[in-house]
Design a protein around this motif. Structure first.
Motif, PDB file in Angstrom:
ATOM      1  N   LYS A  23       0.825  -1.207   0.000  1.00 17.97           N
ATOM      2  CA  LYS A  23       0.000   0.000   0.000  1.00 17.97           C
ATOM      3  C   LYS A  23       0.862   1.261   0.000  1.00 17.97           C
ATOM      4  CE  LYS A  23      -4.261  -1.874   1.803  1.00 17.97           C
ATOM      5  NZ  LYS A  23      -5.361  -1.736   2.747  1.00 17.97           N
ATOM      6  N   LYS A  24       1.997   1.214   0.702  1.00 20.26           N
ATOM      7  CA  LYS A  24       2.922   2.345   0.673  1.00 20.26           C
ATOM      8  C   LYS A  24       3.501   2.526  -0.725  1.00 20.26           C
ATOM      9  CE  LYS A  24       4.365   2.337   5.496  1.00 20.26           C
ATOM     10  NZ  LYS A  24       5.477   2.135   6.440  1.00 20.26           N
ATOM     11  N   GLU A  25       3.845   1.398  -1.359  1.00 20.18           N
ATOM     12  CA  GLU A  25       4.372   1.476  -2.723  1.00 20.18           C
ATOM     13  C   GLU A  25       3.318   2.030  -3.678  1.00 20.18           C
ATOM     14  OE1 GLU A  25       6.372  -1.288  -6.220  1.00 20.18           O
ATOM     15  OE2 GLU A  25       5.878  -2.204  -4.286  1.00 20.18           O
ATOM     16  N   GLN A  26       2.070   1.601  -3.493  1.00 21.99           N
ATOM     17  CA  GLN A  26       0.988   2.111  -4.330  1.00 21.99           C
ATOM     18  C   GLN A  26       0.828   3.622  -4.167  1.00 21.99           C
ATOM     19  OE1 GLN A  26      -3.017   0.953  -3.249  1.00 21.99           O
ATOM     20  NE2 GLN A  26      -3.602   0.811  -5.402  1.00 21.99           N
ATOM     21  N   PHE A  27       0.913   4.096  -2.940  1.00 23.84           N
ATOM     22  CA  PHE A  27       0.822   5.529  -2.688  1.00 23.84           C
ATOM     23  C   PHE A  27       1.950   6.266  -3.403  1.00 23.84           C
ATOM     24  CE2 PHE A  27       2.229   9.209  -0.245  1.00 23.84           C
ATOM     25  CZ  PHE A  27       1.087   9.991  -0.289  1.00 23.84           C
ATOM     26  N   ARG A  30       1.313   6.378  -7.128  1.00 21.71           N
ATOM     27  CA  ARG A  30       0.286   7.371  -7.482  1.00 21.71           C
ATOM     28  C   ARG A  30       0.846   8.779  -7.384  1.00 21.71           C
ATOM     29  NH1 ARG A  30      -4.567   6.519  -3.792  1.00 21.71           N
ATOM     30  NH2 ARG A  30      -3.157   5.214  -2.649  1.00 21.71           N
ATOM     31  N   PHE A  31       1.673   9.020  -6.400  1.00 16.87           N
ATOM     32  CA  PHE A  31       2.286  10.341  -6.235  1.00 16.87           C
ATOM     33  C   PHE A  31       3.201  10.647  -7.420  1.00 16.87           C
ATOM     34  CE2 PHE A  31       3.062  13.872  -3.479  1.00 16.87           C
ATOM     35  CZ  PHE A  31       4.344  14.304  -3.806  1.00 16.87           C
ATOM     36  N   GLN A  32       4.003   9.656  -7.834  1.00 17.02           N
ATOM     37  CA  GLN A  32       4.879   9.835  -8.984  1.00 17.02           C
ATOM     38  C   GLN A  32       4.072  10.078 -10.260  1.00 17.02           C
ATOM     39  OE1 GLN A  32       7.448   6.440  -9.245  1.00 17.02           O
ATOM     40  NE2 GLN A  32       8.539   6.930  -7.345  1.00 17.02           N
ATOM     41  N   ALA A  33       2.969   9.380 -10.404  1.00 18.50           N
ATOM     42  CA  ALA A  33       2.134   9.555 -11.593  1.00 18.50           C
ATOM     43  C   ALA A  33       1.542  10.961 -11.629  1.00 18.50           C
ATOM     44  CB  ALA A  33       1.021   8.516 -11.617  1.00 18.50           C
ATOM     45  N   ALA A  34       1.146  11.468 -10.481  1.00 20.95           N
ATOM     46  CA  ALA A  34       0.544  12.805 -10.418  1.00 20.95           C
ATOM     47  C   ALA A  34       1.562  13.899 -10.722  1.00 20.95           C
ATOM     48  CB  ALA A  34      -0.074  13.031  -9.037  1.00 20.95           C
ATOM     49  N   THR A  35       2.809  13.654 -10.380  1.00 19.47           N
ATOM     50  CA  THR A  35       3.833  14.667 -10.615  1.00 19.47           C
ATOM     51  C   THR A  35       4.565  14.455 -11.940  1.00 19.47           C
ATOM     52  OG1 THR A  35       5.468  13.387  -9.369  1.00 19.47           O
ATOM     53  CG2 THR A  35       4.221  15.059  -8.153  1.00 19.47           C
ATOM     54  N   GLN A  37       6.484  11.875 -12.825  1.00 26.09           N
ATOM     55  CA  GLN A  37       7.792  11.237 -12.662  1.00 26.09           C
ATOM     56  C   GLN A  37       7.745   9.721 -12.816  1.00 26.09           C
ATOM     57  OE1 GLN A  37       9.047  12.473  -8.795  1.00 26.09           O
ATOM     58  NE2 GLN A  37       9.445  14.585  -9.415  1.00 26.09           N
ATOM     59  N   LEU A  38       6.569   9.169 -13.061  1.00 23.18           N
ATOM     60  CA  LEU A  38       6.419   7.714 -13.125  1.00 23.18           C
ATOM     61  C   LEU A  38       6.982   7.186 -14.437  1.00 23.18           C
ATOM     62  CD1 LEU A  38       5.271   5.232 -11.694  1.00 23.18           C
ATOM     63  CD2 LEU A  38       3.123   5.642 -12.873  1.00 23.18           C
ATOM     64  N   GLU A  39       7.928   6.256 -14.333  1.00 23.71           N
ATOM     65  CA  GLU A  39       8.542   5.676 -15.523  1.00 23.71           C
ATOM     66  C   GLU A  39       7.941   4.311 -15.861  1.00 23.71           C
ATOM     67  OE1 GLU A  39      12.768   5.595 -15.118  1.00 23.71           O
ATOM     68  OE2 GLU A  39      12.885   7.753 -14.725  1.00 23.71           O
ATOM     69  N   LYS A  40       7.703   3.502 -14.861  1.00 24.41           N
ATOM     70  CA  LYS A  40       7.161   2.154 -15.088  1.00 24.41           C
ATOM     71  C   LYS A  40       5.661   2.165 -14.806  1.00 24.41           C
ATOM     72  CE  LYS A  40      11.463  -0.076 -13.770  1.00 24.41           C
ATOM     73  NZ  LYS A  40      12.109  -1.007 -12.848  1.00 24.41           N
ATOM     74  N   THR A  41       4.885   2.544 -15.788  1.00 25.22           N
ATOM     75  CA  THR A  41       3.437   2.686 -15.588  1.00 25.22           C
ATOM     76  C   THR A  41       2.760   1.348 -15.332  1.00 25.22           C
ATOM     77  OG1 THR A  41       3.110   2.614 -17.982  1.00 25.22           O
ATOM     78  CG2 THR A  41       3.302   4.782 -16.960  1.00 25.22           C
ATOM     79  N   HIS A  42       3.310   0.257 -15.839  1.00 22.00           N
ATOM     80  CA  HIS A  42       2.714  -1.055 -15.633  1.00 22.00           C
ATOM     81  C   HIS A  42       2.772  -1.489 -14.172  1.00 22.00           C
ATOM     82  CE1 HIS A  42       6.984  -2.014 -15.923  1.00 22.00           C
ATOM     83  NE2 HIS A  42       6.719  -3.127 -15.277  1.00 22.00           N
ATOM     84  N   ARG A  43       3.675  -0.924 -13.412  1.00 22.90           N
ATOM     85  CA  ARG A  43       3.853  -1.316 -12.007  1.00 22.90           C
ATOM     86  C   ARG A  43       2.620  -0.975 -11.170  1.00 22.90           C
ATOM     87  NH1 ARG A  43       5.284  -4.939  -8.818  1.00 22.90           N
ATOM     88  NH2 ARG A  43       6.132  -4.253  -6.853  1.00 22.90           N
TER      89      ARG A  43
END
Length: 65
Positions: A23-27, A30-35, A37-43
């Motif tokens: 759940k911490k990783e999921q948070f 989501r934070f990286q996606a909002a900013t 910075q998310l590189e591995k979207t499949h994760r």
């Protein structure tokens, strides 16, 4: 992605710890996606499915006890 056989071998306490970690990783994802910075979207999907698997197994073990 975690194998279901590995998850079944865990105790309920270990499952709860793993669930909290996911759940911490999921948070964080989501934070990286909002900013942007998310590189591995499949994760994101993998973590969500792992959380569902672990939650289901945890409920099954609690019901059996």
């Amino acid at each position: 992605m975690t194998k279901i056989a590995d998850l079944r071998a865990l105790t309920p306490d270990q499952m709860s710890e793993e669930l909290l970690k996911l759940k911490k990783e999921q948070f964080n994802l989501r934070f990286q996606a909002a900013t942007g910075q998310l590189e591995k979207t499949h994760r994101v999907g993998e973590v969500r499915k792992d959380i569902a698997r672990l939650s289901t197994l945890l409920r099954q073990k609690q019901a059996a006890a």
